[in-house]
Every structure is written in structure tokens, then in C-alpha cells.
Design an enzyme around this catalytic site. Structure first.
Site, PDB file in Angstrom:
ATOM      1  N   GLU A  24       0.655  -1.310   0.173  1.00  0.00           N
ATOM      2  CA  GLU A  24       0.001   0.018  -0.016  1.00  0.00           C
ATOM      3  C   GLU A  24       0.857   1.172   0.027  1.00  0.00           C
ATOM      4  O   GLU A  24       0.372   2.305   0.691  1.00  0.00           O
ATOM      5  CB  GLU A  24      -1.036   0.071   1.001  1.00  0.00           C
ATOM      6  CG  GLU A  24      -2.088  -0.869   1.021  1.00  0.00           C
ATOM      7  CD  GLU A  24      -3.041  -0.475   2.048  1.00  0.00           C
ATOM      8  OE1 GLU A  24      -2.993   0.207   2.849  1.00  0.00           O
ATOM      9  OE2 GLU A  24      -4.185  -1.343   1.894  1.00  0.00           O
ATOM     10  N   GLU A  41      -5.970  -8.295   1.093  1.00  0.00           N
ATOM     11  CA  GLU A  41      -6.773  -8.033   2.228  1.00  0.00           C
ATOM     12  C   GLU A  41      -8.265  -7.635   2.227  1.00  0.00           C
ATOM     13  O   GLU A  41      -8.522  -7.046   0.959  1.00  0.00           O
ATOM     14  CB  GLU A  41      -6.030  -6.867   3.025  1.00  0.00           C
ATOM     15  CG  GLU A  41      -4.480  -7.036   3.443  1.00  0.00           C
ATOM     16  CD  GLU A  41      -3.977  -5.770   4.159  1.00  0.00           C
ATOM     17  OE1 GLU A  41      -4.888  -4.826   4.545  1.00  0.00           O
ATOM     18  OE2 GLU A  41      -2.841  -5.579   4.102  1.00  0.00           O
TER      19      GLU A  41
HETATM   20  C1  BG6 Z   1      -4.369  -2.108   5.428  1.00  0.00           C
HETATM   21  C2  BG6 Z   1      -2.914  -2.313   6.124  1.00  0.00           C
HETATM   22  O1  BG6 Z   1      -4.486  -1.054   4.861  1.00  0.00           O
HETATM   23  O2  BG6 Z   1      -5.481  -1.720   6.311  1.00  0.00           O
HETATM   24  C3  BG6 Z   1      -2.982  -3.261   7.366  1.00  0.00           C
HETATM   25  O3  BG6 Z   1      -2.280  -3.025   4.986  1.00  0.00           O
HETATM   26  C4  BG6 Z   1      -3.913  -2.493   8.127  1.00  0.00           C
HETATM   27  O4  BG6 Z   1      -1.754  -3.064   7.750  1.00  0.00           O
HETATM   28  C5  BG6 Z   1      -5.388  -2.622   7.527  1.00  0.00           C
HETATM   29  O5  BG6 Z   1      -3.947  -3.181   9.328  1.00  0.00           O
HETATM   30  C6  BG6 Z   1      -6.502  -2.173   8.263  1.00  0.00           C
HETATM   31  O6  BG6 Z   1      -6.467  -1.093   8.813  1.00  0.00           O
HETATM   32  P1  BG6 Z   1      -6.379  -0.786  10.393  1.00  0.00           P
HETATM   33  O7  BG6 Z   1      -5.916   0.716  10.509  1.00  0.00           O
HETATM   34  O8  BG6 Z   1      -7.768  -0.947  10.808  1.00  0.00           O
HETATM   35  O9  BG6 Z   1      -5.563  -1.523  11.043  1.00  0.00           O
END
Ligand code: BG6
Length: 471
Positions: A173, A369
Site C-alpha cells: 500500500e 486483504e
Molecule cells: C491495510 C494495511 O491498509 O489496512 C494493514 O495493509 C491494516 O496493515 C489494515 O491493518 C486495516 O487498517 P487498520 O488501521 O484498521 O489496522
């Protein structure tokens, strides 16, 4: 869905491992950040101070509990797990002469454990874990010299893990080096260890970082193919579709521009050259980058093999620039529900993103993700996370349509945070994503005990149905 389709989860080193000063690890940028919340930006400290809670110091103690956690992923039926390697475990300062063997040994042990259960390890080389020394000494990705340090670190890791890892990811990202979000300072710190507010010319900062990481990506891809011709290398993008607020052509144009913020680095990594439209923009802004003749070959020869996509939400674009902004700099969508952290829930957006990437880039896509952060409580030993099950079902349904009806070449679906872990943006534990609950709170207190949520049993059942359908 093909039999080879990858089902599993994604975690990162700094959000899970803990053990921040064990095994020869050096200090990295996320070791200096405290706990925040939706409305309170995480504070960055210049030194480790007594009495402050630094959630990444202990993570979820994956460093000591990885065997237990991997056994739980195997029990659910995962066929892939995406992990990241912490650069500061391998080169504690970043520019050390020799690598830290203890760090390499740790990742060998984790990967061997995954292979033992037939879970494919997918390795991200940079998920916000840059040694702090590189920030202080070289100004991180703002400086071209960091490329060489990164390439050397990747070479060490790839040679060491040769034969065990086939799918690599260079960056996670880095497209969120975005100056229009209310979280810009947090994002730029997480990505580079530098805050954009430190720079007089923020556009120049963004341009340099983007150019350097795109070039570093190309060099690493090229090297990975030389080290092992069967290596497949991708890069992960957090893609947020932006929908025009109205059909006013200016809203449509704004939506195109906002969406394209996530894509120009992807153009640089797939099309064999740094995008001309971006260089022109830099020229107009009188931004001079250190572009060398050899870069042309690197961009040509180092194009990625697959695209990783992190999908969480969509936002709305409007040329009328007023009103409360959502996380990625757009506006909230009145047609969609949001989580407590202001993230819209938009399963159809996933189908849209998959189709868009498939038709623009013609490369295999791995969903690296997708998931939902929920504040959950244990009730009589159980966690009834029905809204997570509902969220995942709806997203998988859209994924199915993208593959079956639209013929999108998607090769896998990895759920973010299959086990609760430290939130990247807020540092909270209570923003939980997992199938597995971890008993730790925002103050760092708890037993770290793992408890299976209702979604654990649902996903296990879902994956065994997938397996049965291939018999
Ligand atoms: C993604 C990242 O953008 O979002 C992760 O790659 C991150 O590292 C995930 O944890 C969710 O975001 P957050 O801020 O809720 O942890």
C-alpha cells in the site's frame, strides 16, 4: 473457483510479532508510535519513553506463539498465509555490513511451520517496517540511496528463503502516500517514517517517494527472477473506488482523478516505464527528480507478475470540496453503512475493483486483504461475530460473481487479520478483524489467550465445502 485458488489470511510483522527488542531486531518506525483512536491520531515519539504504551512492542506475541497461531489457521483449512518480514530483524540498522542470522532463522521457522501444514507462505518484504536509522540517516524513501539498501535486504532474504517461498510482494500500500486525506500525516509516517507536514513542498515529497519505491520495486522484481526463475513477484495496492457524487461532468472527472491516485504507481510497475502523465505533472510543478538513464531498463525489465489488492471500502468524489472527509480523502456515501471507524461497507465495490484491474492490467489478481474491524466482547467464553460472517459472505459472493460471471483472473482471497492484531492506523486492539480473538486490550493488558470466534467455525466450514466441491 479453481482448485488452486488460495484461501487464507494476511498479517504483518509489526502488527503481530511483538518481541520488538529480541532476536537482534533493531528499532523500526512503528516501535515509536503510541495508541490512538478514530478521533485521536497516534502520537509518534522521538524516544521510547517510560510509562507510554507502544502497542507494537508486544503485538500479539506472534514471535513466541506462531506455532499455536499457524495450527489454528491450518485447522480452518487455510491454503495460504501472507506474512511480512521485518527489515529491522534482518538488518537492524538497515545499512549494517552483515545480516542478523537470528532474524533470518526466525522467518525460516515460521515458513517451515506453514509448509508443514501445506499452507503457502506469501511474503511481503515491506509492510511499514523500515529501520528507524534509515529514516534518521538517509531520510527514508525521500532519498534515492534507500533503494540500494532495500534491494540488498531483499536479496539477502530471497537467497536465504529460496525454494521455500515462491510468491513475493515488494510493498504494501505505498499508494497511500496521499496528501488529501485527513490521515495524511499518519499515513506518510506509517509508510516512510516521515510525516508529510515536515516538508514545505509536500508534492515534491510525494513525487520522490513514489518514484523511489516504484524504481525499487522494478529492481527487486528483476533480481527475484534472476535468483529463481520460478519466483512470482507482486505489489500490493490499497484500492478505494471513488464514485462521482452526481453525474455533473466535473464530479465524474474528480472521481477519475481520485481513483487514479491509487493507480499511477501500478502503471509504473506494470507498463515498463514511469507514467509520462506523472512526469509531466511533476514538470509543471517544477519538481526535479533524480532520474538516471539506467532507470529506463529497470522499469522495462522489472514489471510485476501479479497485482495484490487490499479492498476495504469505497468513497465519493465531488468537485465541490467541502464537508467532512472520509479516510481516503473522499466523502461518505449515503447509500452505504459504515463501521464504527467510518469505513463504508460496500461488497459490490469489490466486484467493481476486480473488474477494473482485470480489464486495465491483464494480470492475475490476488486479494491480499479484506475484512472488517469490530469492537467485540467475550460473552461467557464466546464471541458471536455475526456481522463479520455477514460481511465476508457478501464480499465472497461478489468475488464469485467477478470470477464466474465476469471471468476476472483472481487467484486468491486472503482475509485481513485472521487473528486480532494491532490496528495500523489507530494502534488499537479493540478494532478487531480476526476469526480468532486475542485477549489483549489497548493498554497492553491481558493474557494473550486465543479464543475461536463464531466466524472461525463458519470459515472452517466454508473452506471444507470448497475442498469437497473439488473432490
Ligand atoms: C491495510 C494495511 O491498509 O489496512 C494493514 O495493509 C491494516 O496493515 C489494515 O491493518 C486495516 O487498517 P487498520 O488501521 O484498521 O489496522
Amino acid at each position: 473457483m479453481k482448485q488452486s485458488f488460495l484461501w487464507g489470511g494476511s498479517i504483518s510483522a509489526h502488527q503481530c510479532e511483538g518481541a520488538y527488542n529480541e532476536g537482534g531486531k533493531g528499532p523500526s518506525i512503528m516501535d515509536y508510535v503510541g495508541v490512538g483512536s478514530k478521533d485521536k491520531i497516534r502520537q509518534v515519539y522521538s524516544h521510547i519513553e517510560e510509562g507510554v504504551v507502544y502497542p507494537n512492542h508486544t503485538g500479539i506475541d506472534f514471535y513466541h506463539r506462531y506455532k499455536e497461531d499457524i495450527a489454528l489457521f491450518a485447522e480452518m483449512g487455510f491454503t495460504a498465509l501472507r506474512i511480512s518480514i521485518d527489515w529491522s530483524r534482518i538488518y537492524p540498522q538497515g545499512d549494517d555490513v552483515v545480516p542478523n542470522q537470528e532474524g533470518l532463522n526466525f522467518y525460516h521457522k515460521v515458513i517451515d511451520e506453514l509448509i508443514k501444514y501445506d499452507i503457502e507462505p506469501i511474503v511481503t518484504l515491506y509492510h511499514f517496517e523500515i529501520p528507524i536509522h534509515i529514516v534518521h540517516q538517509y531520510q527514508s524513501w525521500y532519498n534515492r540511496q534507500t533503494i540500494d539498501l532495500f534491494v540488498r535486504y531483499c536479496q539477502t532474504v530471497m537467497k536465504s528463503l529460496k525454494g521455500k517461498v515462491k510468491r513475493w510482494i515488494t510493498f504494501n500500500e505505498m499508494n497511500h502516500i496521499d496528501l488529501d486525506s485527513p490521515y495524511s500525516d499518519t499515513f506518510t509516517y506509517i509508510l516512510t517514517g516521515l510525516r508529510c507536514s515536515q516538508f514545505n513542498d509536500k508534492k515534491e515529497f510525494e513525487a520522490r517517494v513514489s518514484y523511489h519505491i516504484s524504481l525499487a520495486n522494478a529492481k527487486v522484481v528483476k533480481m527475484a527472477h534472476e535468483i529463481d526463475s520460478s519466483n512470482q513477484v507482486g505489489c500490493v495496492f490499497g484500492i478505494t473506488p471513488f464514485y462521482p457524487k452526481t453525474c455533473h461532468p466535473l464530479d465524474v472527472m474528480k472521481a477519475f482523478e481520485d481513483s487514479h491516485k491509487d493507480l499511477y504507481q501500478l502503471d509504473a510497475m506494470t507498463k515498463g516505464e514511469y507514467p509520462k502523465y506523472k512526469l509531466k505533472e511533476y514538470q509543471k510543478l517544477e519538481i526535479n527528480l533524480d532520474i538516471r538513464s539506467e532507470d529506463i531498463n529497470d522499469f522495462q525489465e522489472g514489471t510485476i507478475d501479479f497485482i495484490g489488492v487490499n479492498y476495504y471500502c469505497s468513497e465519493v468524489s465531488s468537485f465541490d470540496d467541502s464537508g467532512e472527509k472520509a479516510m481516503f480523502g473522499g466523502y461518505f456515501n449515503p447509500y452505504l453503512e459504515e463501521t464504527k471507524w467510518g469505513i463504508s461497507i460496500d461488497p459490490i465495490g469489490l466486484r467493481y475493483v476486480l473488474n477494473m484491474l482485470d480489464r486495465y492490467y491483464h494480470l492475475p489478481i490476488l486479494i491480499t486483504e479484506n475484512g472488517i474491524g469490530l469492537n467485540e466482547k467475550v460473552e461467557d467464553g464466546y464471541i458471536h461475530d455475526l456481522s463479520r460472517i455477514d460481511y465476508l459472505k457478501k464480499h465472497i459472493n461478489e468475488l464469485n460473481k467477478a470470477i464466474e460471471e465476469d471471468s476476472v483472473n483472481c487467484i486468491g482471497y486472503l482475509v485481513w487479520g485472521p487473528i486480532d492484531l494491532v490496528s495500523a492506523t489507530t494502534g488499537e486492539m479493540k478494532k478487531r478483524y480476526g476469526f480468532i480473538y486475542v485477549d489483549k486490550d489497548d493498554e497492553g493488558k491481558g493474557t494473550y489467550k486465543r479464543i475461536k470466534k463464531d466466524s472461525f467455525y463458519w470459515f472452517k466450514d466454508f473452506l471444507s465445502q470448497q475442498k469437497r466441491s473439488h473432490k
